[in-house]
Design an enzyme around this catalytic site. Sequence first.
Site, PDB file in Angstrom:
ATOM      1  CB  SER A 195      70.043 -49.598  40.617  1.00 21.05           C
ATOM      2  OG  SER A 195      70.317 -49.293  41.960  1.00 21.05           O
ATOM      3  CE1 TYR A 212      64.601 -48.350  41.854  1.00 26.21           C
ATOM      4  CE2 TYR A 212      66.633 -49.379  42.575  1.00 26.21           C
ATOM      5  CZ  TYR A 212      65.977 -48.354  41.919  1.00 26.21           C
ATOM      6  OH  TYR A 212      66.702 -47.335  41.326  1.00 26.21           O
TER       7      TYR A 212
HETATM    8  N1  NAD Z   1      68.739 -41.502  42.341  1.00 26.27           N
HETATM    9  C1  NAD Z   1      69.388 -42.626  42.638  1.00 26.27           C
HETATM   10  O1  NAD Z   1      70.021 -42.736  43.704  1.00 26.27           O
HETATM   11  C2  NAD Z   1      69.386 -43.776  41.655  1.00 26.27           C
HETATM   12  C3  NAD Z   1      70.249 -44.856  41.918  1.00 26.27           C
HETATM   13  C4  NAD Z   1      70.258 -45.926  41.049  1.00 26.27           C
HETATM   14  C5  NAD Z   1      69.446 -45.929  39.926  1.00 26.27           C
HETATM   15  N2  NAD Z   1      68.615 -44.878  39.700  1.00 26.27           N
HETATM   16  C6  NAD Z   1      67.766 -44.927  38.509  1.00 26.27           C
HETATM   17  O2  NAD Z   1      67.957 -43.778  37.713  1.00 26.27           O
HETATM   18  C7  NAD Z   1      66.795 -43.534  36.928  1.00 26.27           C
HETATM   19  C8  NAD Z   1      66.421 -42.068  37.002  1.00 26.27           C
HETATM   20  O3  NAD Z   1      65.974 -41.767  38.313  1.00 26.27           O
HETATM   21  P1  NAD Z   1      66.288 -40.396  39.067  1.00 26.27           P
HETATM   22  O4  NAD Z   1      67.110 -40.743  40.231  1.00 26.27           O
HETATM   23  O5  NAD Z   1      66.757 -39.358  38.115  1.00 26.27           O
HETATM   24  O6  NAD Z   1      64.824 -40.078  39.644  1.00 26.27           O
HETATM   25  P2  NAD Z   1      63.821 -38.854  39.465  1.00 26.27           P
HETATM   26  O7  NAD Z   1      62.634 -39.197  40.283  1.00 26.27           O
HETATM   27  O8  NAD Z   1      64.503 -37.559  39.727  1.00 26.27           O
HETATM   28  O9  NAD Z   1      63.459 -38.939  37.911  1.00 26.27           O
HETATM   29  C9  NAD Z   1      62.706 -40.006  37.378  1.00 26.27           C
HETATM   30  C10 NAD Z   1      61.810 -39.479  36.255  1.00 26.27           C
HETATM   31  O10 NAD Z   1      61.050 -40.598  35.748  1.00 26.27           O
HETATM   32  C11 NAD Z   1      59.724 -40.135  35.521  1.00 26.27           C
HETATM   33  N3  NAD Z   1      58.767 -41.244  35.529  1.00 26.27           N
HETATM   34  C12 NAD Z   1      58.268 -41.913  36.604  1.00 26.27           C
HETATM   35  N4  NAD Z   1      57.363 -42.831  36.199  1.00 26.27           N
HETATM   36  C13 NAD Z   1      57.298 -42.726  34.841  1.00 26.27           C
HETATM   37  C14 NAD Z   1      56.554 -43.403  33.845  1.00 26.27           C
HETATM   38  N5  NAD Z   1      55.644 -44.355  34.159  1.00 26.27           N
HETATM   39  N6  NAD Z   1      56.748 -43.063  32.541  1.00 26.27           N
HETATM   40  C15 NAD Z   1      57.616 -42.085  32.220  1.00 26.27           C
HETATM   41  N7  NAD Z   1      58.345 -41.389  33.117  1.00 26.27           N
HETATM   42  C16 NAD Z   1      58.182 -41.713  34.411  1.00 26.27           C
HETATM   43  C17 NAD Z   1      59.442 -39.155  36.648  1.00 26.27           C
HETATM   44  O11 NAD Z   1      58.354 -38.289  36.335  1.00 26.27           O
HETATM   45  C18 NAD Z   1      60.786 -38.435  36.751  1.00 26.27           C
HETATM   46  O12 NAD Z   1      60.816 -37.287  35.926  1.00 26.27           O
HETATM   47  C19 NAD Z   1      65.733 -44.497  37.453  1.00 26.27           C
HETATM   48  O13 NAD Z   1      65.642 -45.618  36.588  1.00 26.27           O
HETATM   49  C20 NAD Z   1      66.277 -44.925  38.789  1.00 26.27           C
HETATM   50  O14 NAD Z   1      65.792 -46.195  39.195  1.00 26.27           O
HETATM   51  C21 NAD Z   1      68.572 -43.805  40.532  1.00 26.27           C
END
Ligand code: NAD
Length: 281
Positions: free
Chosen positions: A142, A155
């Site tokens: 991130s 985080y």
């Molecule tokens: N959205 C943002 O702004 C952002 C920014 C930086 C990094 N990220 C990272 O991107 C990645 C994806 O996140 P996103 O934004 O698509 O979020 P999201 O919540 O839309 O998707 C995350 C998915 O992970 C699944 N999940 C949660 N806990 C789990 C577990 N224990 N085992 C398996 N699956 C699990 C959830 O069910 C969900 O489907 C994450 O690692 C997040 O930290 C997101």
Amino acid sequence: MKNFKDKVAVITGAGSGIGRALAMNLAASGAKLALSDINEAGLKETANSLNLSEDRLMTKILDVADRQAFYAFADDVVNHFGHANMIFNNAGVALGATVEEMDYDDFEWLMNINFWGVVYGTKAFLPYLKQAGEGHIINISSIFGLVGIPTQSAYNAAKFAVRGFTESLRIELELEGSPVSCTSIHPGGIKTNIAKAARMSDGVERITGASKEQAIQDFEKMFRTTPEEAASTILKGVRGNKRRVLIGSDAIAVDTMQRLLPTSYQRLIAMGQKYMNKSKG
Ligand SMILES: NC(=O)c1ccc[n+]([C@@H]2O[C@H](COP(=O)([O-])OP(=O)(O)OC[C@H]3O[C@@H](n4cnc5c(N)ncnc54)[C@H](O)[C@@H]3O)[C@@H](O)[C@H]2O)c1
């Protein structure tokens, strides 16, 4: 990896957001997909939207924090497809809490998913990727893996750790002339469900001047990039074998700030937070 046609791509957290967008993009590029998520309904929705036959798609309910289950999943993928070429360690959760008020249960919950889940995915699949003769590990960190932010210490800790782990691995793979490579991904704000699914402690209100609900909404206001754009940037980075991929203009701005002001960026963030708190009255 220049071409994804008939390559086997494994994605965790494929039931929503960036994971789902990666699945759609990779399917359109002719990859075979092994999709997993802890959320059955979300995973089904992704699978149904792809409309792929069984020889191109498998799905599995997987909690990435369960080491044994992750290794069993790696075996299942290779039994199903014969090999695996890419693992996207994407599943992740968010937690808003001050260090002082953070529960150990919440801290461990986040680390088990956002850090250990990435380690398990990398180590379970690495031998199979080597065996396949061409492999790539894609670990989602991130912009919070580049700078510290108040209420995000857990985080931050997980995402800094994912970056360190992935950068170290990249050098090891290069030194041994491995057919496997890896990339650390640093998204800025992406319009997904992550904030809605976040755990929030009471300390957030004291630091940000916003209720938990308002803090989630404030976070979401900063989400500028779509998951589809994020997936496309990630896959461009994999094709180009990049070491680090930044997603969105906010990520580029944060990275620049960190390079120019490696420690005093913290003062800028505190000033910005105070200004926002004041403007809320
Ligand atoms: N959205 C943002 O702004 C952002 C920014 C930086 C990094 N990220 C990272 O991107 C990645 C994806 O996140 P996103 O934004 O698509 O979020 P999201 O919540 O839309 O998707 C995350 C998915 O992970 C699944 N999940 C949660 N806990 C789990 C577990 N224990 N085992 C398996 N699956 C699990 C959830 O069910 C969900 O489907 C994450 O690692 C997040 O930290 C997101």
